[in-house]
Design a protein around this motif. Structure first.
Motif, PDB file in Angstrom:
ATOM      1  N   CYS A   1      36.097  31.777  44.779  1.00  0.00           N
ATOM      2  CA  CYS A   1      36.378  33.121  44.246  1.00  0.00           C
ATOM      3  C   CYS A   1      35.609  34.208  44.980  1.00  0.00           C
TER       4      CYS A   1
ATOM      5  N   ASP B   1      36.372  38.026  43.924  1.00  0.00           N
ATOM      6  CA  ASP B   1      37.825  37.961  43.798  1.00  0.00           C
ATOM      7  C   ASP B   1      38.192  37.720  42.335  1.00  0.00           C
TER       8      ASP B   1
ATOM      9  N   LEU C   1      41.336  35.437  41.600  1.00  0.00           N
ATOM     10  CA  LEU C   1      41.061  33.996  41.647  1.00  0.00           C
ATOM     11  C   LEU C   1      40.154  33.569  40.495  1.00  0.00           C
ATOM     12  N   ALA C   2      39.203  34.411  40.123  1.00  0.00           N
ATOM     13  CA  ALA C   2      38.329  34.083  38.992  1.00  0.00           C
ATOM     14  C   ALA C   2      39.150  33.934  37.715  1.00  0.00           C
TER      15      ALA C   2
ATOM     16  N   TYR D   1      41.047  30.514  38.139  1.00  0.00           N
ATOM     17  CA  TYR D   1      40.323  29.247  38.187  1.00  0.00           C
ATOM     18  C   TYR D   1      39.122  29.139  37.245  1.00  0.00           C
TER      19      TYR D   1
END
Length: 163
Positions: free
Chosen positions: A67, A102, A105-106, A109
């Motif tokens: 991330c 990011d 993405l965090a 995920y």
């Protein structure tokens, strides 16, 4: 000038700056999980519990790097906020998620990890405790949380986000 391997205090060779980073969170997470499951199968729950926690920690750190949290030259998480053990690491991801570079993405995920709080009674200090003092009733919850994290690492690997 090329960097050369340096000797540590124990006489082993340390990797040079020109080599691959020695820290590989994904590989470490997988190793800890395999070993934890092997100990669990032998009913050695205090040791299994410790390794589930370390496996989860390594998996979370792999996801943080995916991330956008930049590792240092050794491959480690340098930022103090995220260079922690569970449960502090999981709590800091929630509290300081805005520091993760990011956010998309965090959210993909890290945000879906609903079982991380199962580590709230886990401690690195358990390694010093007598067996009967370790909260072995929590081991299955720790395993559930660690498996959830490793499954997310696998998804990130399949997407090409984690090496």
């Amino acid at each position: 000038m090329t960097a050369t391997p340096q000797s540590s205090r124990l006489g082993t060779t340390m990797p040079s700056a020109a080599t691959t980073p020695s820290v590989q969170y994904v590989q470490a997470a997988q190793r800890h999980m395999r070993d934890a499951d092997a100990l669990r199968a032998l009913a050695r729950l205090p040791g299994a519990g410790q390794l589930f926690g370390f496996g989860a920690e390594c998996g979370l750190k792999a996801l943080l790097i995916a991330c956008g949290v930049m590792p240092d030259a050794k491959g480690e998480i340098p930022r103090r906020t995220f260079r922690q053990h569970v449960p502090i690491l999981g709590n800091n991801i929630v509290a300081y998620g805005h520091l993760i570079p990011d956010g998309v993405l965090a959210n993909q995920y890290l945000a879906p990890l609903v079982h991380v709080s199962k580590f709230n009674d886990w401690s690195t200090d358990h390694r010093y405790w007598k067996d009967s003092a370790v909260p072995t009733a929590s081991v299955e919850g720790w395993r559930t949380a660690a498996m959830e994290i490793l499954e997310m690492v696998d998804r990130a690997k399949q997407a090409g986000v984690v090496a």
